[in-house]
Design a protein around this motif. Structure first.
Motif, mmCIF file in Angstrom:
data_model
loop_
_atom_site.group_PDB
_atom_site.id
_atom_site.type_symbol
_atom_site.label_atom_id
_atom_site.label_comp_id
_atom_site.label_asym_id
_atom_site.label_seq_id
_atom_site.Cartn_x
_atom_site.Cartn_y
_atom_site.Cartn_z
ATOM 1 N N ALA A 38 0.979 -1.280 0.054
ATOM 2 C CA ALA A 38 0.099 -0.190 0.128
ATOM 3 C C ALA A 38 1.010 1.302 -0.049
ATOM 4 C CB ALA A 38 -1.029 -0.005 1.289
ATOM 5 N N LEU A 39 0.209 2.276 -0.391
ATOM 6 C CA LEU A 39 0.816 3.668 -0.658
ATOM 7 C C LEU A 39 -0.060 4.571 0.316
ATOM 8 C CD1 LEU A 39 2.915 5.895 -1.361
ATOM 9 C CD2 LEU A 39 1.777 5.968 -3.607
ATOM 10 N N VAL A 40 0.304 5.160 1.051
ATOM 11 C CA VAL A 40 -0.321 6.402 2.024
ATOM 12 C C VAL A 40 0.477 7.617 1.745
ATOM 13 C CG1 VAL A 40 -1.506 7.132 4.023
ATOM 14 C CG2 VAL A 40 -1.249 4.571 3.649
ATOM 15 N N ILE A 41 -0.296 8.630 0.950
ATOM 16 C CA ILE A 41 0.020 9.791 0.481
ATOM 17 C C ILE A 41 -0.711 10.704 1.850
ATOM 18 C CG2 ILE A 41 0.413 11.806 -1.039
ATOM 19 C CD1 ILE A 41 -0.336 9.311 -3.123
ATOM 20 N N GLY A 42 0.205 11.581 2.437
ATOM 21 C CA GLY A 42 -0.343 12.386 3.527
ATOM 22 C C GLY A 42 -0.445 11.551 4.921
ATOM 23 N N SER A 43 0.543 10.843 5.151
ATOM 24 C CA SER A 43 0.497 9.813 6.245
ATOM 25 C C SER A 43 0.624 10.210 7.610
ATOM 26 C CB SER A 43 1.401 8.612 5.886
ATOM 27 O OG SER A 43 2.868 9.431 5.841
ATOM 28 N N SER A 44 1.047 11.534 7.883
ATOM 29 C CA SER A 44 1.644 11.693 9.466
ATOM 30 C C SER A 44 0.676 12.765 10.015
ATOM 31 C CB SER A 44 2.950 12.778 8.964
ATOM 32 O OG SER A 44 2.504 14.052 8.315
ATOM 33 N N ALA B 72 -3.929 7.952 10.694
ATOM 34 C CA ALA B 72 -5.203 7.057 11.165
ATOM 35 C C ALA B 72 -5.135 5.868 9.913
ATOM 36 C CB ALA B 72 -6.421 7.402 11.152
ATOM 37 N N ALA B 73 -4.892 6.340 8.763
ATOM 38 C CA ALA B 73 -5.067 5.325 7.684
ATOM 39 C C ALA B 73 -3.985 4.372 7.775
ATOM 40 C CB ALA B 73 -5.172 6.083 6.312
ATOM 41 N N THR B 74 -2.769 5.019 8.069
ATOM 42 C CA THR B 74 -1.346 4.249 8.040
ATOM 43 C C THR B 74 -1.493 3.476 9.255
ATOM 44 O OG1 THR B 74 -0.293 6.236 7.375
ATOM 45 C CG2 THR B 74 1.064 4.620 8.168
ATOM 46 N N LEU B 75 -1.722 3.791 10.320
ATOM 47 C CA LEU B 75 -1.853 2.876 11.580
ATOM 48 C C LEU B 75 -2.671 1.872 11.516
ATOM 49 C CD1 LEU B 75 -1.352 5.565 14.204
ATOM 50 C CD2 LEU B 75 0.288 3.856 13.833
ATOM 51 N N ALA B 76 -3.960 2.307 10.783
ATOM 52 C CA ALA B 76 -5.115 1.306 10.751
ATOM 53 C C ALA B 76 -4.699 0.126 9.674
ATOM 54 C CB ALA B 76 -6.378 1.670 10.593
ATOM 55 N N TYR C 233 -2.863 -0.944 -3.093
ATOM 56 C CA TYR C 233 -3.637 0.120 -2.548
ATOM 57 C C TYR C 233 -3.123 1.221 -2.439
ATOM 58 C CZ TYR C 233 -6.338 -4.123 -0.906
ATOM 59 O OH TYR C 233 -6.805 -5.287 -0.793
ATOM 60 N N LEU C 234 -3.890 2.407 -2.786
ATOM 61 C CA LEU C 234 -3.485 3.731 -2.460
ATOM 62 C C LEU C 234 -4.218 4.492 -1.858
ATOM 63 C CD1 LEU C 234 -1.584 6.061 -5.015
ATOM 64 C CD2 LEU C 234 -3.270 6.892 -3.723
ATOM 65 N N VAL C 235 -3.884 5.132 -0.740
ATOM 66 C CA VAL C 235 -4.892 6.060 0.095
ATOM 67 C C VAL C 235 -4.347 7.618 -0.190
ATOM 68 C CG1 VAL C 235 -5.710 6.546 2.469
ATOM 69 C CG2 VAL C 235 -5.510 4.174 1.794
ATOM 70 N N TYR C 236 -5.092 8.339 -0.387
ATOM 71 C CA TYR C 236 -4.894 9.678 -0.742
ATOM 72 C C TYR C 236 -5.375 10.556 0.219
ATOM 73 C CZ TYR C 236 -3.649 13.921 -3.692
ATOM 74 O OH TYR C 236 -3.192 15.231 -3.917
ATOM 75 N N SER C 237 -4.531 11.427 1.011
ATOM 76 C CA SER C 237 -5.061 12.135 2.154
ATOM 77 C C SER C 237 -4.364 13.499 2.349
ATOM 78 C CB SER C 237 -5.070 11.442 3.367
ATOM 79 O OG SER C 237 -5.587 12.132 4.492
ATOM 80 N N VAL C 238 -4.370 14.291 1.426
ATOM 81 C CA VAL C 238 -3.424 15.449 1.217
ATOM 82 C C VAL C 238 -4.201 16.859 1.570
ATOM 83 C CG1 VAL C 238 -1.633 16.989 -0.245
ATOM 84 C CG2 VAL C 238 -1.747 14.420 -0.242
ATOM 85 N N ALA C 239 -3.798 17.627 2.477
ATOM 86 C CA ALA C 239 -4.606 18.902 2.907
ATOM 87 C C ALA C 239 -3.180 19.971 2.911
ATOM 88 C CB ALA C 239 -4.969 18.908 4.195
ATOM 89 N N ALA C 240 -3.253 20.656 2.107
ATOM 90 C CA ALA C 240 -2.087 21.504 1.693
ATOM 91 C C ALA C 240 -2.451 22.757 1.364
ATOM 92 C CB ALA C 240 -1.077 20.840 0.790
ATOM 93 N N PRO C 241 -1.695 24.029 1.729
ATOM 94 C CA PRO C 241 -1.910 25.388 1.460
ATOM 95 C C PRO C 241 -1.732 25.610 -0.111
ATOM 96 C CG PRO C 241 -0.040 25.184 2.775
ATOM 97 C CD PRO C 241 -0.446 23.909 2.654
ATOM 98 N N ARG C 242 -0.693 24.901 -0.404
ATOM 99 C CA ARG C 242 -0.614 25.460 -1.843
ATOM 100 C C ARG C 242 0.193 24.229 -2.677
ATOM 101 N NH1 ARG C 242 2.661 27.577 1.539
ATOM 102 N NH2 ARG C 242 1.262 29.337 1.288
ATOM 103 N N ARG C 243 0.305 24.195 -3.981
ATOM 104 C CA ARG C 243 0.694 23.133 -4.858
ATOM 105 C C ARG C 243 1.506 23.745 -5.956
ATOM 106 N NH1 ARG C 243 -2.514 20.778 -9.388
ATOM 107 N NH2 ARG C 243 -1.016 18.976 -10.445
ATOM 108 N N THR C 244 2.598 23.134 -6.428
ATOM 109 C CA THR C 244 3.238 23.669 -7.523
ATOM 110 C C THR C 244 3.209 22.591 -8.709
ATOM 111 O OG1 THR C 244 4.826 25.018 -6.494
ATOM 112 C CG2 THR C 244 5.342 24.365 -8.727
ATOM 113 N N ASP C 245 2.365 23.007 -9.755
ATOM 114 C CA ASP C 245 2.325 21.931 -10.779
ATOM 115 C C ASP C 245 3.556 21.557 -11.462
ATOM 116 O OD1 ASP C 245 1.879 21.050 -13.510
ATOM 117 O OD2 ASP C 245 -0.157 21.444 -13.090
#
Length: 404
Positions: A48-54, A60-64, A139-151
């Motif tokens: 699995a890959l969890v993005i936004g894991s900390s 919670a997704a990482t630990l569970a 599996y991939l779980v995507y959980s990213v909350a960020a103020p900005r993003r560079t394309d």
């Protein structure tokens, strides 16, 4: 070794330092509260890959995933290291604690620190999947909350904003003064202007999630039956103007549209699935920044008490559905709903009644303020039971080594 006695210093809900021992204990408590582990032999779990894991639901997704589904694989987050003057971010310490738990449980989990929006990180993850995890991602779980993003293609940088759409919004909000005394105020937020909506969608919508799928598929790394979930929130009508009907809501709608498109594509190509998972309310570093959410969450706790379902239990339910241990339960929009406990008519009617009568004078009787304050402090490792905050603690905790 840099050892300090750490006391909480904050500006509102933002704390300037984090407590390593408190963060470690918080992670240990989450691990203990996760439902019984899956019976997965060491080294045999799904990749699995969890993005936004900390932080928040990503943590919670990482630990569970580690405990409930026996995952191995990769977790990505973006945290700041400790310096001579400042501690590391709380997510840094939580990641170090999670890595130790994964190692003790016999799960091969690699923790990467960097910009998840970048192609460099996508390449690094793809290389690891290929070279360390057999070349197939389940599996991939995507959980990213960020103020900005560079394309990474155009180089354009987008910034997300928290604004209503169409007109200004005036709402009740909960604040605490420097002494921790609560106050219920009226807060007005002006409407989105110019390209605010487009900017927020570019950061918080589904564009980067889709790029991750594109990147991994392009390297031939998606296993047959590959499943992916992006974590989302809908919430109450009390907070809808600022959240679901605001700029963040537009981003969530884009995320859900992306899920539908990805679901069709993955079903066709690898017999896979893409969904959004709608989670229930929780105190997180992201949610405390949204006007009205703090008040709503405190009132919700006042109504439900221990009936609130913590993130790690919600994400255990998500893993059960993703892995087939429990039936996949989707709403009419194709979303997994983990928020039913929050949005019943009975609960929402009770919260709405308290919201209407909430003032500075009445709030202590309507909301669980002690719980809410402690939850905010625990985000940074403070107010965690069992920690001696008068003792000096080492702050230069290293990032987990993944070379061995």
């Amino acid at each position: 070794m840099n050892r300090r006695v750490l006391t909480p210093r904050n500006r509102g809900f933002l704390f300037l330092d984090s407590h390593p021992a408190g963060c470690r204990q918080l992670v240990a408590d989450m691990w203990q509260s996760c439902p019984a582990p899956a019976d997965v032999p060491e080294g045999a779990g799904p990749v699995a890959l969890v993005i936004g894991s900390s932080a928040g639901y990503g943590l919670a997704a990482t630990l569970a995933g580690l405990k409930r589904a026996g995952i191995r694989g990769i977790a990505v987050s973006f945290e700041k290291a400790p310096t001579e003057r400042r501690t590391a971010t709380a997510g840094w310490y939580r990641t170090a604690a999670t890595a130790d738990i994964a190692r003790a449980a016999g799960r091969d989990m690699v923790f990467l620190n960097g910009d998840a929006f970048s192609d460099a990180m996508k390449d690094q993850v793809a290389d690891l999947v290929e070279q360390r995890f057999g070349g197939r991602l389940d599996y991939l779980v995507y959980s990213v909350a960020a103020p900005r993003r560079t394309d990474p293609v155009t180089g354009a940088t987008y910034a997300s904003v928290l604004k209503p759409i169409g007109r200004a919004n005036r709402t009740k909000t909960l604040v605490f003064d420097d002494e921790g005394v609560p106050e219920v105020r009226e807060a007005e937020t002006g409407p989105a202007e110019g390209d605010d909506v487009e900017q927020t969608v570019a950061v918080m919508g589904g564009a980067d999630w889709e790029r991750w799928i594109d990147h991994l598929a392009g390297r031939g790394l998606l296993a047959n039956g590959f499943a992916t979930a992006a974590l989302s929130y809908i919430g109450s009508s009390l907070t809808a103007a600022m959240y679901r009907q605001g700029t963040i809501g537009a981003a969530k709608a884009h995320l859900e549209a992306t899920a539908r498109a990805l679901n069709e594509r993955l079903d066709r190509t690898v017999g896979g699935r893409a969904v959004t998972s709608v989670n229930g309310a929780a105190v997180t570093q992201s949610s405390t920044a949204i006007p009205g959410i703090a008040l709503y969450t405190g009132l919700l706790r006042g109504v439900l008490g221990e009936g609130m379902v913590p993130p790690v239990r919600q994400l255990a339910a998500l893993w059960d559905q993703l892995t087939g241990a429990a039936p996949l339960a989707l709403d009419d929009e194709g979303r997994i709903r983990l928020d039913a406990w929050e949005l019943t008519d009975e609960v929402q009617t009770a919260v709405a009644g308290r919201w209407e009568t909430a003032t500075t004078d009445t709030i202590a009787d309507l909301a669980d303020l002690d719980w809410f304050r402690a939850e905010v402090r625990r985000l940074y490792g403070f107010s965690v039971p069992g920690i001696d905050y008068t003792a000096a603690v080492a702050t230069d905790v290293p990032w987990p080594d993944h070379t061995s």
